[in-house]
Scaffold this motif. Structure first.
Motif, PDB file in Angstrom:
ATOM      1  N   GLY A 168      -0.026   1.144   5.664  1.00  7.43           N
ATOM      2  CA  GLY A 168       0.892   0.161   5.081  1.00  7.43           C
ATOM      3  C   GLY A 168       2.211   0.105   5.813  1.00  7.43           C
ATOM      4  O   GLY A 168       2.803  -0.956   5.959  1.00  7.43           O
ATOM      5  N   LEU A 169       2.680   1.256   6.329  1.00  8.67           N
ATOM      6  CA  LEU A 169       3.949   1.261   7.039  1.00  8.67           C
ATOM      7  C   LEU A 169       3.841   0.615   8.408  1.00  8.67           C
ATOM      8  O   LEU A 169       4.815   0.078   8.935  1.00  8.67           O
ATOM      9  CB  LEU A 169       4.448   2.706   7.195  1.00  8.67           C
ATOM     10  N   THR A 170       2.654   0.669   9.028  1.00  7.63           N
ATOM     11  CA  THR A 170       2.480   0.109  10.368  1.00  7.63           C
ATOM     12  C   THR A 170       1.881  -1.289  10.358  1.00  7.63           C
ATOM     13  O   THR A 170       1.883  -1.952  11.394  1.00  7.63           O
ATOM     14  CB  THR A 170       1.573   1.033  11.201  1.00  7.63           C
ATOM     15  N   ALA A 171       1.359  -1.729   9.204  1.00 10.28           N
ATOM     16  CA  ALA A 171       0.696  -3.029   9.161  1.00 10.28           C
ATOM     17  C   ALA A 171       1.660  -4.174   9.433  1.00 10.28           C
ATOM     18  O   ALA A 171       1.291  -5.201   9.999  1.00 10.28           O
ATOM     19  CB  ALA A 171       0.027  -3.236   7.799  1.00 10.28           C
ATOM     20  N   GLY A 172       2.928  -3.991   9.057  1.00 10.78           N
ATOM     21  CA  GLY A 172       3.887  -5.077   9.245  1.00 10.78           C
ATOM     22  C   GLY A 172       4.657  -4.977  10.560  1.00 10.78           C
ATOM     23  O   GLY A 172       5.582  -5.746  10.777  1.00 10.78           O
ATOM     24  N   ALA A 173       4.289  -4.047  11.424  1.00  8.70           N
ATOM     25  CA  ALA A 173       4.982  -3.913  12.687  1.00  8.70           C
ATOM     26  C   ALA A 173       4.723  -5.123  13.576  1.00  8.70           C
ATOM     27  O   ALA A 173       3.620  -5.657  13.618  1.00  8.70           O
ATOM     28  CB  ALA A 173       4.523  -2.637  13.405  1.00  8.70           C
ATOM     29  N   VAL A 174       5.761  -5.560  14.267  1.00 10.90           N
ATOM     30  CA  VAL A 174       5.644  -6.719  15.165  1.00 10.90           C
ATOM     31  C   VAL A 174       5.582  -6.238  16.602  1.00 10.90           C
ATOM     32  O   VAL A 174       6.427  -5.470  17.044  1.00 10.90           O
ATOM     33  CB  VAL A 174       6.851  -7.674  14.990  1.00 10.90           C
ATOM     34  N   LYS A 175       4.572  -6.679  17.305  1.00 12.63           N
ATOM     35  CA  LYS A 175       4.405  -6.278  18.688  1.00 12.63           C
ATOM     36  C   LYS A 175       5.270  -7.160  19.582  1.00 12.63           C
ATOM     37  O   LYS A 175       5.156  -8.355  19.538  1.00 12.63           O
ATOM     38  CB  LYS A 175       2.943  -6.444  19.068  1.00 12.63           C
TER      39      LYS A 175
ATOM     40  N   ALA B 273       0.812  -1.223   0.000  1.00 11.14           N
ATOM     41  CA  ALA B 273       0.000   0.000   0.000  1.00 11.14           C
ATOM     42  C   ALA B 273       0.845   1.273   0.000  1.00 11.14           C
ATOM     43  O   ALA B 273       0.515   2.234  -0.718  1.00 11.14           O
ATOM     44  CB  ALA B 273      -0.957  -0.011   1.189  1.00 11.14           C
ATOM     45  N   PRO B 274       1.958   1.354   0.749  1.00  7.62           N
ATOM     46  CA  PRO B 274       2.726   2.610   0.728  1.00  7.62           C
ATOM     47  C   PRO B 274       3.281   2.955  -0.644  1.00  7.62           C
ATOM     48  O   PRO B 274       3.129   4.089  -1.122  1.00  7.62           O
ATOM     49  CB  PRO B 274       3.859   2.345   1.736  1.00  7.62           C
ATOM     50  N   ILE B 275       3.923   1.989  -1.318  1.00  7.46           N
ATOM     51  CA  ILE B 275       4.533   2.299  -2.608  1.00  7.46           C
ATOM     52  C   ILE B 275       3.478   2.531  -3.674  1.00  7.46           C
ATOM     53  O   ILE B 275       3.656   3.378  -4.561  1.00  7.46           O
ATOM     54  CB  ILE B 275       5.505   1.169  -3.029  1.00  7.46           C
TER      55      ILE B 275
ATOM     56  N   GLN C 281      -4.374  13.834   0.936  1.00  9.25           N
ATOM     57  CA  GLN C 281      -5.051  13.527   2.188  1.00  9.25           C
ATOM     58  C   GLN C 281      -5.738  12.161   2.133  1.00  9.25           C
ATOM     59  O   GLN C 281      -5.779  11.429   3.122  1.00  9.25           O
ATOM     60  CB  GLN C 281      -6.085  14.619   2.491  1.00  9.25           C
ATOM     61  N   PHE C 282      -6.270  11.809   0.963  1.00 10.31           N
ATOM     62  CA  PHE C 282      -6.940  10.517   0.813  1.00 10.31           C
ATOM     63  C   PHE C 282      -5.938   9.359   0.878  1.00 10.31           C
ATOM     64  O   PHE C 282      -6.206   8.327   1.501  1.00 10.31           O
ATOM     65  CB  PHE C 282      -7.705  10.486  -0.508  1.00 10.31           C
ATOM     66  N   LEU C 283      -4.777   9.521   0.243  1.00 11.20           N
ATOM     67  CA  LEU C 283      -3.797   8.440   0.191  1.00 11.20           C
ATOM     68  C   LEU C 283      -2.926   8.377   1.435  1.00 11.20           C
ATOM     69  O   LEU C 283      -2.262   7.365   1.665  1.00 11.20           O
ATOM     70  CB  LEU C 283      -2.900   8.613  -1.040  1.00 11.20           C
ATOM     71  N   GLN C 284      -2.927   9.418   2.241  1.00  8.05           N
ATOM     72  CA  GLN C 284      -2.055   9.456   3.401  1.00  8.05           C
ATOM     73  C   GLN C 284      -2.355   8.316   4.375  1.00  8.05           C
ATOM     74  O   GLN C 284      -1.447   7.706   4.937  1.00  8.05           O
ATOM     75  CB  GLN C 284      -2.192  10.802   4.109  1.00  8.05           C
ATOM     76  N   ARG C 285      -3.625   8.000   4.559  1.00 12.56           N
ATOM     77  CA  ARG C 285      -3.973   6.948   5.509  1.00 12.56           C
ATOM     78  C   ARG C 285      -3.482   5.587   5.035  1.00 12.56           C
ATOM     79  O   ARG C 285      -3.107   4.731   5.837  1.00 12.56           O
ATOM     80  CB  ARG C 285      -5.481   6.911   5.721  1.00 12.56           C
ATOM     81  N   TYR C 286      -3.475   5.377   3.694  1.00  7.30           N
ATOM     82  CA  TYR C 286      -2.980   4.110   3.168  1.00  7.30           C
ATOM     83  C   TYR C 286      -1.464   4.000   3.340  1.00  7.30           C
ATOM     84  O   TYR C 286      -0.938   2.916   3.591  1.00  7.30           O
ATOM     85  CB  TYR C 286      -3.348   3.970   1.695  1.00  7.30           C
ATOM     86  N   ILE C 287      -0.774   5.123   3.197  1.00  9.52           N
ATOM     87  CA  ILE C 287       0.669   5.116   3.392  1.00  9.52           C
ATOM     88  C   ILE C 287       0.998   4.782   4.844  1.00  9.52           C
ATOM     89  O   ILE C 287       1.833   3.930   5.145  1.00  9.52           O
ATOM     90  CB  ILE C 287       1.265   6.477   2.996  1.00  9.52           C
ATOM     91  N   VAL C 288       0.316   5.438   5.774  1.00 16.93           N
ATOM     92  CA  VAL C 288       0.562   5.206   7.196  1.00 16.93           C
ATOM     93  C   VAL C 288       0.160   3.791   7.580  1.00 16.93           C
ATOM     94  O   VAL C 288       0.876   3.091   8.296  1.00 16.93           O
ATOM     95  CB  VAL C 288      -0.187   6.246   8.042  1.00 16.93           C
TER      96      VAL C 288
END
Length: 278
Positions: free
Chosen positions: A270-277, A193-195, A261-268
């Motif tokens: 996508g960058l956090t979706a793969g974060a490991v808790k 999603a980010p790219i 503004q519309f694409l910003q949420r997808y960028i954010v």
């Protein structure tokens, strides 16, 4: 330490003022009731919206606006879709001509698209005789041109991101019975999603501001884009229509900001979706 901090603040203020000055001048010119370049000042007296009213009622600006947004949006969506499919093939599969194809895409991007404007004009002149909807003075024809110019660089950009996604994810989906298409759609695309968002944003900005190709292939007043239409207002009467031109440039920024503004949420996301808790 205080002196260094003061210098940093002064530098930041100077850079901000330098960046805001052109914007302030354009806003001032848009509100200038006289609407001419010679009468434009940084702080206009008797500000009014007369230039905006003249632009919207006295020209084909609404048509130009709609054309530009339509062309930019379709070009962004279609070029990213084609580039994503191509990038997935180059990233995940091994086939004859793969390396040659990648090098060819890279070499082609080294030459500006306007270098081929003469042969393209001849080709589209022939197309106009058989399929007028995709020929000269056609929005769909210009969209095809823009897509062709964006696919190469976007394919390389997206492929580089696909290469960072572990192949084990695809293999796991295939073991579970999914097809390569399903693995691409359900695993690779969501993680990309980010790219994809950044590529779509760059294509949208580049297309909505493009002038050279649009000025050659879109000559009718009803088919013009914002860049071509606004230029035509200054071509003959540069001084008289500057106020309306300033209003048009400000309104041109609205779609770009909205898309960002519309694409910003997808960028954010996508960058956090793969974060490991942890």
């Amino acid at each position: 330490m205080k002196r260094e901090l003061l210098l940093r603040h002064l530098a930041a203020i100077a850079v901000t003022a330098f960046a805001l000055f052109p914007i302030l001048f354009v806003v001032s010119s848009a509100l200038n009731p006289l609407g001419t370049l010679s009468s434009a000042t940084l702080f206009p007296s008797g500000a009014s919206l007369g230039n905006a009213a003249d632009l919207l009622t006295g020209t084909a600006f609404p048509t130009w606006y709609l054309n530009s947004v339509l062309i930019a949006a379709l070009t962004a969506v279609l070029s990213v879709a084609v580039s994503a499919v191509s990038a997935y093939a180059f990233s995940r599969f091994r086939f004859a001509g793969r390396r040659t194809g990648l090098v060819a895409l890279l070499v082609i991007q080294a030459f500006p698209q306007f270098l081929a404007i003469v042969p393209l004009y001849v080709i589209f002149s022939v197309i106009s005789d058989n399929w007028p909807a995709f020929g000269l003075n056609s929005i769909w024809g210009v969209i095809l041109l823009y897509i062709g110019g964006q696919v190469g660089v976007n394919t390389w950009l997206i492929k580089g991101f696909f290469d960072t996604i572990p192949r084990e994810l695809d293999d796991a989906m295939l073991i579970d019975g999914c097809t390569p298409t399903q693995a691409f759609r359900k695993v690779v695309l969501p993680l990309s999603a980010p790219i994809l968002s950044i590529s779509a944003l760059l294509v949208f900005i580049g297309t909505i501001n493009e002038f050279l190709i649009a000025s050659v292939f879109l000559t009718g007043d009803d088919a013009r884009t914002l860049a071509v239409g606004l230029f035509s207002m200054l071509a003959d009467q540069r001084n008289a229509n500057f106020g309306m031109f300033a209003v048009g440039t400000l309104l041109t920024a609205v779609p770009t900001v909205a898309v960002f503004q519309f694409l910003q949420r997808y960028i954010v996301h996508g960058l956090t979706a793969g974060a490991v808790k942890g």
